[in-house]
Write a protein that holds these residues in place. Structure first.
Motif, PDB file in Angstrom:
ATOM      1  N   PRO A 226     -23.514  -5.395  -2.818  1.00  0.00           N
ATOM      2  CA  PRO A 226     -24.519  -6.329  -3.365  1.00  0.00           C
ATOM      3  C   PRO A 226     -24.019  -7.097  -4.591  1.00  0.00           C
ATOM      4  CG  PRO A 226     -25.541  -4.223  -2.836  1.00  0.00           C
ATOM      5  CD  PRO A 226     -24.048  -4.023  -2.669  1.00  0.00           C
TER       6      PRO A 226
ATOM      7  N   THR B 252     -22.626 -10.292  -3.352  1.00  0.00           N
ATOM      8  CA  THR B 252     -23.339 -10.991  -2.273  1.00  0.00           C
ATOM      9  C   THR B 252     -24.168 -12.108  -2.892  1.00  0.00           C
ATOM     10  OG1 THR B 252     -23.427  -9.034  -0.856  1.00  0.00           O
ATOM     11  CG2 THR B 252     -25.073 -10.747  -0.449  1.00  0.00           C
TER      12      THR B 252
ATOM     13  N   VAL C 251     -26.825 -15.220  -2.384  1.00  0.00           N
ATOM     14  CA  VAL C 251     -27.848 -15.793  -1.500  1.00  0.00           C
ATOM     15  C   VAL C 251     -28.387 -17.047  -2.171  1.00  0.00           C
ATOM     16  CG1 VAL C 251     -30.026 -15.403  -0.278  1.00  0.00           C
ATOM     17  CG2 VAL C 251     -28.483 -13.477  -0.712  1.00  0.00           C
TER      18      VAL C 251
ATOM     19  N   TRP D  81     -30.922 -18.847  -6.627  1.00  0.00           N
ATOM     20  CA  TRP D  81     -29.574 -18.285  -6.498  1.00  0.00           C
ATOM     21  C   TRP D  81     -29.658 -16.790  -6.758  1.00  0.00           C
ATOM     22  CZ3 TRP D  81     -24.852 -21.645  -6.802  1.00  0.00           C
ATOM     23  CH2 TRP D  81     -23.683 -20.912  -6.613  1.00  0.00           C
ATOM     24  N   GLY D  82     -29.310 -16.026  -5.747  1.00  0.00           N
ATOM     25  CA  GLY D  82     -29.324 -14.582  -5.877  1.00  0.00           C
ATOM     26  C   GLY D  82     -27.932 -13.996  -5.897  1.00  0.00           C
ATOM     27  N   VAL D  83     -27.749 -12.993  -6.734  1.00  0.00           N
ATOM     28  CA  VAL D  83     -26.513 -12.214  -6.754  1.00  0.00           C
ATOM     29  C   VAL D  83     -26.900 -10.808  -7.203  1.00  0.00           C
ATOM     30  CG1 VAL D  83     -25.917 -12.983  -9.103  1.00  0.00           C
ATOM     31  CG2 VAL D  83     -24.141 -12.056  -7.588  1.00  0.00           C
ATOM     32  N   ASN D  84     -26.336  -9.837  -6.544  1.00  0.00           N
ATOM     33  CA  ASN D  84     -26.626  -8.450  -6.887  1.00  0.00           C
ATOM     34  C   ASN D  84     -28.117  -8.127  -6.761  1.00  0.00           C
ATOM     35  OD1 ASN D  84     -25.750  -5.901  -7.532  1.00  0.00           O
ATOM     36  ND2 ASN D  84     -25.696  -6.250  -9.739  1.00  0.00           N
ATOM     37  N   ARG D  85     -28.746  -8.705  -5.753  1.00  0.00           N
ATOM     38  CA  ARG D  85     -30.170  -8.442  -5.441  1.00  0.00           C
ATOM     39  C   ARG D  85     -31.155  -8.985  -6.462  1.00  0.00           C
ATOM     40  NH1 ARG D  85     -33.172  -4.387  -4.678  1.00  0.00           N
ATOM     41  NH2 ARG D  85     -33.869  -4.338  -2.538  1.00  0.00           N
ATOM     42  N   GLN D  86     -30.704  -9.837  -7.368  1.00  0.00           N
ATOM     43  CA  GLN D  86     -31.642 -10.448  -8.304  1.00  0.00           C
ATOM     44  C   GLN D  86     -31.354 -11.940  -8.396  1.00  0.00           C
ATOM     45  OE1 GLN D  86     -31.020  -8.689 -12.175  1.00  0.00           O
ATOM     46  NE2 GLN D  86     -28.811  -8.839 -11.995  1.00  0.00           N
ATOM     47  N   ASN D  87     -32.327 -12.706  -8.890  1.00  0.00           N
ATOM     48  CA  ASN D  87     -32.037 -14.127  -9.084  1.00  0.00           C
ATOM     49  C   ASN D  87     -31.362 -14.339 -10.441  1.00  0.00           C
ATOM     50  OD1 ASN D  87     -34.106 -14.394 -11.058  1.00  0.00           O
ATOM     51  ND2 ASN D  87     -35.616 -14.608  -9.408  1.00  0.00           N
ATOM     52  N   VAL D  88     -30.783 -15.506 -10.602  1.00  0.00           N
ATOM     53  CA  VAL D  88     -30.009 -15.774 -11.822  1.00  0.00           C
ATOM     54  C   VAL D  88     -30.941 -15.912 -13.027  1.00  0.00           C
ATOM     55  CG1 VAL D  88     -28.359 -17.359 -12.907  1.00  0.00           C
ATOM     56  CG2 VAL D  88     -28.096 -16.734 -10.502  1.00  0.00           C
ATOM     57  N   THR D  89     -32.179 -16.325 -12.796  1.00  0.00           N
ATOM     58  CA  THR D  89     -33.153 -16.371 -13.894  1.00  0.00           C
ATOM     59  C   THR D  89     -33.235 -15.000 -14.582  1.00  0.00           C
ATOM     60  OG1 THR D  89     -34.417 -17.935 -12.546  1.00  0.00           O
ATOM     61  CG2 THR D  89     -35.544 -16.975 -14.456  1.00  0.00           C
TER      62      THR D  89
ATOM     63  N   LEU E  80     -31.104 -12.492 -14.216  1.00  0.00           N
ATOM     64  CA  LEU E  80     -29.763 -12.133 -14.698  1.00  0.00           C
ATOM     65  C   LEU E  80     -29.522 -12.691 -16.101  1.00  0.00           C
ATOM     66  CD1 LEU E  80     -26.905 -10.962 -13.923  1.00  0.00           C
ATOM     67  CD2 LEU E  80     -26.359 -13.260 -13.100  1.00  0.00           C
ATOM     68  N   ARG E  81     -29.882 -13.960 -16.313  1.00  0.00           N
ATOM     69  CA  ARG E  81     -29.660 -14.578 -17.619  1.00  0.00           C
ATOM     70  C   ARG E  81     -30.544 -13.923 -18.694  1.00  0.00           C
ATOM     71  NH1 ARG E  81     -25.189 -16.085 -15.819  1.00  0.00           N
ATOM     72  NH2 ARG E  81     -24.903 -18.178 -15.023  1.00  0.00           N
TER      73      ARG E  81
END
Lengths: 73, 73, 73, 73, 73, 73
Positions: free
Chosen positions: E37, E40, E42, F52-60, F62-63
């Motif tokens: 993940p 990954t 998306v 934009w998703g990465v690592n099962r979360q969105n970048v919002t 993540l930031r």
């Protein structure tokens, strides 16, 4: 009417696995957004490992390093 | 300067048919939007039938069912 | 089952022009490859001129130079 | 987290050249936008010359004409 | 290292629904192909209804006809 | 004739930075593969952070977590 494009490295994805991806993504879009499976397209691109770069290296090299690291343990 | 990407299943598209698609799309963009053919790109991707899903099945299976339905009539 | 992605710069494409592109591409795929219009997707992306580069410049600059060249004649 | 897709015609791009593209694009995104190489993907698609159209012709024909023009000089 | 691009029409997909799609696709790729993940991606594209064609019409018109058919019953 | 699509999150990329990306990619393709800048397309897509998703979360998210981690130190 969704269009989903899945790109993965070409490392022996079987026909059965591809079908699982197609079914899984189609079901997900129906469940979350109520999209009609009859017009949900899922297209899987298998990309050669030399042609996929991450972290400034290609996946061919990445896989060799992963294997070497496993052998070293 | 348009970029057009046509994705179809890999079911024996001939060189002549590909050229018809290239010409047809280029002419369409010139006629409708006055785009210059010299900088109109048309790229055709032929996707394996196992890798294209619609209606929760791959096109390999879809084509088999269509053939069986024709044979049954 | 074709999927067609048309990318053009965002320079005032009207709804009617978009429809002409959708109809034209769908008809072309039916005529050349006998594809079913009911499952032919055509998706138009309008890209900001600052975000489209050709010949090492963006289209914003390209259009300014074209206009200046016309004014100079 | 950038994703970069480079599409070129399939005319003998070597593994070393692919790596140069991967490194070059990754470095560019780090330099200009401070993007982390560890999550920068670069994917190279090599497209058959019959499947790439520009100026209403495919690249197969374009290359033949270029070669003929060179031979004629 | 998969890259998944989901394209849907722009019809009010909420932040929570987007997150469900991101989680669902990521989990699917981990389950079926053992993909990590952490790498990954998306990406969801929301496409204006005038810019999405199916069956020779845009989705704006398609939705109007669906609504009219519902009102008529 | 290359086509390059750069997808990044929409986090305030300036016009000057976009131009640096366009120039940098075009120069790279000329240097490595001898591609003609006049027919090299570079298209930058700016994707909303919720999409934009990465690592099962969105970048919002993540930031926000990155900012919280920085504030905590």
């Amino acid at each position: 009417m969704p269009y989903v494009n899945i790109r993965v490295t070409n490392e022996g994805v079987s026909q059965a696995q591809k079908l699982e991806l197609i079914e899984g993504v189609t079901d997900l879009l129906q469940r979350v957004l109520n999209k009609n499976p009859a017009t949900t397209f899922v297209i899987i691109d298998e990309v050669e490992m030399d042609n996929w770069g991450v972290n400034r290296q290609n996946v061919t090299t990445l896989r060799q390093r992963e294997a070497a690291a496993r052998d070293a343990t």
